[in-house]
Design a protein around this motif. Structure first.
Motif, PDB file in Angstrom:
ATOM      1  N   HIS A   1       0.273  -1.272   0.027  1.00 61.94           N
ATOM      2  CA  HIS A   1       0.272   0.342   0.346  1.00 61.94           C
ATOM      3  C   HIS A   1       1.277   1.680   0.227  1.00 61.94           C
ATOM      4  CE1 HIS A   1       0.459  -1.137   4.030  1.00 61.94           C
ATOM      5  NE2 HIS A   1       0.414   0.157   4.561  1.00 61.94           N
ATOM      6  N   VAL A   2       2.331   0.787   0.155  1.00 60.93           N
ATOM      7  CA  VAL A   2       3.108   1.905   0.351  1.00 60.93           C
ATOM      8  C   VAL A   2       3.910   2.208  -0.919  1.00 60.93           C
ATOM      9  CG1 VAL A   2       4.873   3.459   1.582  1.00 60.93           C
ATOM     10  CG2 VAL A   2       2.855   2.159   2.558  1.00 60.93           C
ATOM     11  N   PHE A   3       4.315   0.522  -1.680  1.00 57.57           N
ATOM     12  CA  PHE A   3       5.066   1.125  -3.027  1.00 57.57           C
ATOM     13  C   PHE A   3       4.558  -0.135  -3.795  1.00 57.57           C
ATOM     14  CE2 PHE A   3       7.634   0.350   1.613  1.00 57.57           C
ATOM     15  CZ  PHE A   3       8.349   1.966   1.496  1.00 57.57           C
TER      16      PHE A   3
ATOM     17  N   THR B   1      -1.434  -1.618  -4.188  1.00 56.18           N
ATOM     18  CA  THR B   1      -2.091  -1.837  -3.299  1.00 56.18           C
ATOM     19  C   THR B   1      -3.219  -1.165  -2.184  1.00 56.18           C
ATOM     20  OG1 THR B   1      -1.485  -4.089  -2.670  1.00 56.18           O
ATOM     21  CG2 THR B   1      -2.674  -3.462  -1.637  1.00 56.18           C
ATOM     22  N   GLU B   2      -4.657  -1.302  -2.372  1.00 54.22           N
ATOM     23  CA  GLU B   2      -5.225  -0.458  -1.415  1.00 54.22           C
ATOM     24  C   GLU B   2      -6.108  -0.349  -0.388  1.00 54.22           C
ATOM     25  OE1 GLU B   2      -8.276   1.763  -3.546  1.00 54.22           O
ATOM     26  OE2 GLU B   2      -6.895   2.872  -5.427  1.00 54.22           O
TER      27      GLU B   2
ATOM     28  N   GLU C   1      -6.408  -2.265   9.906  1.00 52.13           N
ATOM     29  CA  GLU C   1      -6.781  -3.817   9.941  1.00 52.13           C
ATOM     30  C   GLU C   1      -5.951  -4.396   8.603  1.00 52.13           C
ATOM     31  OE1 GLU C   1     -10.917  -4.466  11.339  1.00 52.13           O
ATOM     32  OE2 GLU C   1     -10.027  -3.712  13.407  1.00 52.13           O
ATOM     33  N   ASP C   2      -6.829  -3.508   7.394  1.00 47.54           N
ATOM     34  CA  ASP C   2      -6.110  -3.743   6.114  1.00 47.54           C
ATOM     35  C   ASP C   2      -5.237  -4.215   6.076  1.00 47.54           C
ATOM     36  OD1 ASP C   2      -8.816  -4.254   5.767  1.00 47.54           O
ATOM     37  OD2 ASP C   2      -8.968  -2.277   4.261  1.00 47.54           O
TER      38      ASP C   2
END
Length: 484
Positions: A328-330, A333-334, A339-340
């Motif tokens: 989600h950073v690199f 992915t969202e 928790e995700d």
């Protein structure tokens, strides 16, 4: 003056041109019967007639330090044979001349050093600065990675004799963001000669601006060391201790385990002692984190000596793992919330490790409360759990009854087994309430210890011997302290 000891007279040939060589040095050169030059590759080398040079040592040695030790060894041997010799070096004998440092450390021959003009004198003039007022730090280019670790402000780097040296200087500073790219830099070449050049450039271009040679230096008026420089110095220290300290040499991965555990707990203690309103409490955490970091370096150094892996493998491994587990950073992915993030982390980890059990990866050497907490948490992730704390609480009473029943039967093994179940049930309640059981029990133990120490103090004030006081007296003292 020096008795019958052999003697080495050391002179400096200045930064470049003949005009910087002193009359005293020229007289000493003329008077000497046996003359030696560290290197003939210097503009004023011709002032020393019929010398023996050590340029061949540079060609044959594997490292610069080997060069300087070998030159010192040969000079001592020559002085022992000839009685007195002259040794001429570029610049000043007292500025970044490692052969002279080694000669001064020995006691076999007497040393006489004549003052000389160094490249520094010309550098200050060309830069237009007072080095004392400016607070310049002088660094050998070959030792930049470690010597610059604490440098902040003006830095003059000598022995920047090749573009690969300048490249290594640049690469030794951890600057992934490129924040230092535009930092001003000045390259100084052939100071005090007709070929003198003073070239202003930037940090990112220091190895691409000039063709560096043996008369090249680098000036950084506003240098700021990155975190990598400090770590390099620390890494070198760990190696030195492992190679030279008798205790460090004896250690193995296994013998260090107790220290690793102890240092981890001391970090926890320092964290719990942090006071947001008191910055001085950070000092304890800084110290304890350093102790823990040394344990990591120690293990990596042992492995490096065994040819198994290095600290670079450790840092590269954790870097790449963190990148993989933060898509989600690199990546693309969202996620909605933390928790995700945790769910993605577990899924990626299972795929990486090829794990078949939810308990794979739970360290069996964890403290028992933490181990129970982790085992329960893993089982809960696949749905094996009470819906909420109200299902977990009654188990405490149930397990308590079973403990007492086993005790009534005078069954020691069953009692121990039921005590384990009772503790497991308490951990379950703590988990449902979001309380880390290890920390909670540690806090309770510390609270008990603190209160009982006050009981001891109160008993001393009243001249009460706790061992003979009896439970009623102890309870009364306890209640008094608790009310306070």
């Amino acid at each position: 003056m020096n008795g019958d000891r052999p003697r080495i007279v050391i002179v400096g040939l200045g930064p470049g041109g003949e005009q910087h060589v002193t009359t005293e040095t020229l007289t000493a050169i003329e008077r000497a019967d046996h003359r030696f030059l560290r290197t003939a590759v210097h503009p004023s080398a011709h002032l020393v007639p019929d010398p023996i040079t050590f340029d061949d040592v540079y060609e044959s040695a594997d490292a610069f330090d080997d060069v300087y030790h070998e030159i010192a060894r040969r000079l001592i041997a020559a002085a022992d044979v000839d009685g007195e010799i002259l040794y001429a070096v570029p610049g000043s004998p007292l500025v970044l001349e490692r052969t002279v440092r080694y000669l001064r450390d020995q006691h076999e021959v007497a040393i006489e050093i004549l003052p000389a003009v160094s490249f520094l004198d010309v550098a200050w003039a060309r830069l237009g600065i007072d080095p004392v007022e400016t607070g310049v730090t002088l660094i050998d280019g070959h030792e930049f990675a470690t010597a610059a670790a604490d440098a902040n402000g003006a830095v003059l780097v000598a022995h920047a004799h090749a573009n690969w040296v300048l490249s290594e200087i640049k690469l030794s500073v951890d600057d992934p963001s490129g924040a230092l790219d535009d930092m001003p830099a000045v390259l100084l070449q052939s100071l005090g000669t007709p070929d003198e050049r003073i070239v202003a450039t930037t940090w990112s271009e220091i190895d691409r601006t000039v063709e560096a040679d043996h008369l090249t230096s680098l000036y950084l008026p506003e240098f700021r060391a990155g975190p990598g420089a400090g770590y390099v110095r620390f890494h070198q220290l760990a190696r030195t201790l492992r190679e030279q300290c008798p205790w460090d040499i004896e250690q193995t991965h296994q013998t260090l385990v107790p220290f690793l555990i102890e240092e981890s707990y001391e970090v926890v203690d320092a964290i719990q002692a942090l006071d947001p309103d008191d910055p001085t409490t950070d000092e304890e955490l800084i110290e304890e984190l350093g102790d823990l970091l040394y344990q990591i370096e120690f293990h990596a150094t042992i492995a490096e000596q065994e040819g198994r892996f290095t600290i670079d493998d450790v840092t590269t491994g954790i870097h790449d793992k963190l990148v993989r587990r933060h898509p989600h950073v690199f990546a693309t992915t969202e996620v909605e919330d933390s928790e995700d993030v945790a769910a993605n982390w577990e899924a990626i980890k299972r795929a990486e490790k090829g794990r078949t059990s939810v308990f794979d990866g739970v360290p069996s050497s964890l403290p028992s409360l933490s181990y129970a907490h982790q085992v329960q948490r893993k089982a809960a992730k696949v749905g094996f759990d009470w819906p909420d704390v109200h299902g977990a609480v009654p188990k405490i009473a149930e397990e308590t009854d079973e403990v007492m029943a086993a005790h009534a039967d005078d069954d020691a093994d069953a009692t121990a087994d039921e005590i384990g179940d009772l503790l497991f049930a308490v951990v379950n309640v703590a988990r449902h309430l979001g309380v880390e059981p290890e920390a909670a029990l540690r806090a309770a133990s510390n609270k008990f210890r603190h209160r009982f120490e006050q009981v001891e103090s109160l008993a001393r004030e009243r001249e009460i011997d706790l061992r003979d006081a009896g439970l009623d007296t102890l309870d009364a003292l306890w209640d008094e302290i608790k009310q306070r």
